[in-house]
Design an enzyme around this catalytic site. Structure first.
Site: not given
Ligand code: ATP
Length: 602
Positions: A265, A267, A316, A272
């Protein structure tokens, strides 16, 4: 006399002192166990919240954090010591708690102006409930006169307190009570205190992921037993702990780790959101479970357009440019975190929501269902054709090449990378856990674009909203002298002034043709096509690989071309340049490679 349903606050203070003087985690748990055992069930939740330096679970947003200035005034009022002296002492010791403690320890001739302080022996014994209720009154005071309410309530509480009690009350009220007790340590201690061993810890933790409210869980456990805790259900209006992802940066490894195939998917680079709805009521919670409903009235209304009355979904929130439809980077969303003028911010910084999971639907928990099933359920409730609430862009892939292509497409569309998700029979929604069912694949380097480029307008897209009647975005191309063609590298909709926008249709009208020009190579279908003629100066954040654009297609990677990410018009029309004098494909390839080199050297 302290009633049997309450606990002297001094017991909590004793516990705080012990915790502050230990460096052993085991001892910490033991102290907690004995505190919980001593605590009547009626105030067990209050004891737990106070121990965490709060009054309610995080997601309810009840904030203490009284400003230091107000606190010092309350101390002055309770002790009769002039504010100036209280402030001086504070400057010296740096901890308002210690200030309160010291001033209240002074001999009684310094009795409070208000006569609050009597003989030590005549003070009433403070209980947990009294302290808690007073703190709650302080936290909830708002609007006109709230400052006075806060000061008076605190002053009166302090005048009943013994010096040590005052120290901790003041630390709590100013948000400085930092005992550093992890939620998990509290769960350990609850297990031991009420079931006799740590064996029940898993059940408690599971309950906590569904309902991250330690006070509630503790009370259920103490009053009804572990089986009741086991049956704690997800409730609409109360956030669950979100599922987290592991990270890998090799597509082949990702596919292998996920058993040969996965749902990949986009990102999205936004915020979130866990959206809850019950009839007309909608709640939005952040990744950290704060209630962010009031920041996004638009998202609230999108949620009521979903085809279900009661649900919890996850997605998101992404800012976008309303004129071009392009997604904007995360920073743009921060404007929406303003406290005031939410309506204005909502208009200036519109958002969309891309949903990627469903946790609960019409009375049923979805978390045990595998992802493909959850995705189907989600598809069935997202309204068709909406521009505001959409499903996350997703694709089932079973080889590294397709994964990489999708990744590049995601990047060129303004995303951060991709999320690769297991589609196996075990692909449940793992609340609060970082596991290998979800793997994030982000670029671990950022390639800065340092120079501007001159690109040719070859097509355009109709504007919407404010830009109705003009163009929302232009399709831009670089020149390839080898084939004498113009190959697309980006859509640009940013950087134009109102005047630019008003003039664009007139400026481009002479070149307008009903189809793609034969010298233009494009994989994108524009609304309007032009003879390549007008050259504009463009700057972007970086040059990335992209399967959507034709510039350098197949020259760096088989299925990818180059794209400029977050392109912006600099304001310079290069009327002095013929289209054949625009930046060439070869130059862009060079720029891409040197960017990459700099990054790899970093
Ligand atoms: P983490 O949530 O892993 O602790 P982080 O807050 O820095 O780390 P990222 O490393 O950027 O977040 O990766 C996870 C985040 O990606 C999710 O918390 C969500 O907000 C975001 N995200 C965006 N698109 C998606 C998607 N399609 N499915 C799941 N998460 C997504």
């Amino acid at each position: 006399m302290v009633s049997a349903n309450d606990l002297p606050y001094s017991v909590l203070v004793e516990f705080y002192e012990k915790i502050e003087s230990t460096s052993s985690r085991l001892a910490m748990t033991d102290y907690l166990v004995s505190l919980f055992k001593r605590t009547p069930v009626d105030v067990l939740d209050k004891v737990i919240y106070l121990t965490q330096g709060q009054l309610r679970p995080d997601y309810e947003g009840v904030e203490l954090g009284v400003a230091e200035k107000l606190t010092l005034r309350a101390i002055s009022k309770a002790t009769g010591v002039p504010v100036k002296n209280v402030e001086e002492l504070y400057k010296k010791v740096g901890d308002p708690g210690v200030v309160a403690e010291q001033l209240l320890s002074r001999p009684k001739q310094a009795a409070g102006l208000l006569g609050f302080i009597g003989e030590e022996g005549t003070k009433r014994e403070l209980t947990v409930s009294q302290v808690y209720n007073a703190l709650m009154k302080i936290a909830l005071a708002s609007g006109e006169g709230s400052q006075d309410t806060k000061i008076n309530t605190l002053a009166s509480l302090l005048s009943d307190a013994k010096p040590k009690e005052a120290k901790y009350i003041v630390r709590t009220v100013t948000g400085r009570l930092r005992l550093g007790i992890a939620d998990m340590t509290i769960l350990d201690a609850l297990a031991v205190a009420f079931t006799g061993s740590k064996a029940a810890r898993d059940i408690l933790e599971r309950a906590y992921t569904k309902r991250p409210d330690l006070g509630f869980i503790a009370k259920e456990l103490a009053s009804k037993g572990i089986d009741t805790v086991k049956s704690i259900k997800i409730e609409v209006g109360i956030p669950i702990l979100p599922m987290l992802a592991e990270r890998l940066s090799d597509p082949a490894e990702i596919i292998e780790k996920l058993g040969g195939q996965c749902l990949v998917e986009y990102k999205y680079d936004g915020e979130r959101v866990q959206a809850h709805r019950k009839g007309d009521k909608v709640w939005l919670f952040s990744r950290r479970l704060e209630n962010i409903t009031h920041h996004y009235p638009d998202v609230v209304s999108y949620m009521t357009s979903l085809k279900a009355e009661e649900f919890i979904v996850e997605g998101e929130i992404v800012a976008y440019n309303p004129d071009t439809g392009e997604m904007l980077p995360f920073q743009e969303l921060m404007h929406r975190r303003r406290k005031y003028d939410v309506d204005k911010a909502m208009k200036e910084y519109p958002v969309r929501v891309y949903l990627f999971d469903v946790i609960y639907l019409n009375g049923e928990e979805m978390i045990e269902k595998p992802l493909p099933e959850r995705r189907k359920v989600l598809e069935s409730i997202v309204p068709e054709g909406s521009d505001d609430v959409l499903l996350s862009m997703a694709k089932l892939v079973d080889n590294p090449k397709d994964l990489l292509l999708f990744f590049e497409e995601a990047i060129s569309e303004g995303c951060e990378g991709v999320m690769c998700k297991s589609v196996s029979a075990q692909s449940v929604y793992q609340m609060g856990a970082r596991g290998w069912l979800w793997i994030k694949f982000k670029r671990d380097y950022r390639m800065e674009m340092t120079d501007t480029v001159d690109l040719v307008v070859v097509g355009a897209f109709h504007g919407r909203g404010k830009r109705a009647g003009t163009y929302g975005a232009l399709l831009m191309a670089a020149y390839d002298p080898g084939s004498d063609t113009f190959k697309t590298v980006c859509k640009v909709g940013t950087g134009f002034t109102d005047e630019d926008l008003a003039n664009l249709p007139k400026l481009l009208e002479p070149y307008r043709i009903p189809h793609r020009h034969p010298r233009v190579v494009s994989r994108i279908e524009a609304d309007v096509w032009f003879v390549p003629a007008v050259v504009l100066e463009i700057i972007g954040a970086e040059i990335t690989l992209s399967p959507l654009h034709t510039c350098a297609l197949g020259k760096i990677e088989a299925e990818s071309g180059l794209a400029i990410r977050f392109p912006r018009f600099t304001g310079r029309y290069r009327f002095d340049k013929k289209p054949e004098q625009a930046t060439t494909e070869a130059e862009l390839i060079e720029m891409y490679k040197s960017q990459r080199k700099t990054v790899l050297q970093q």
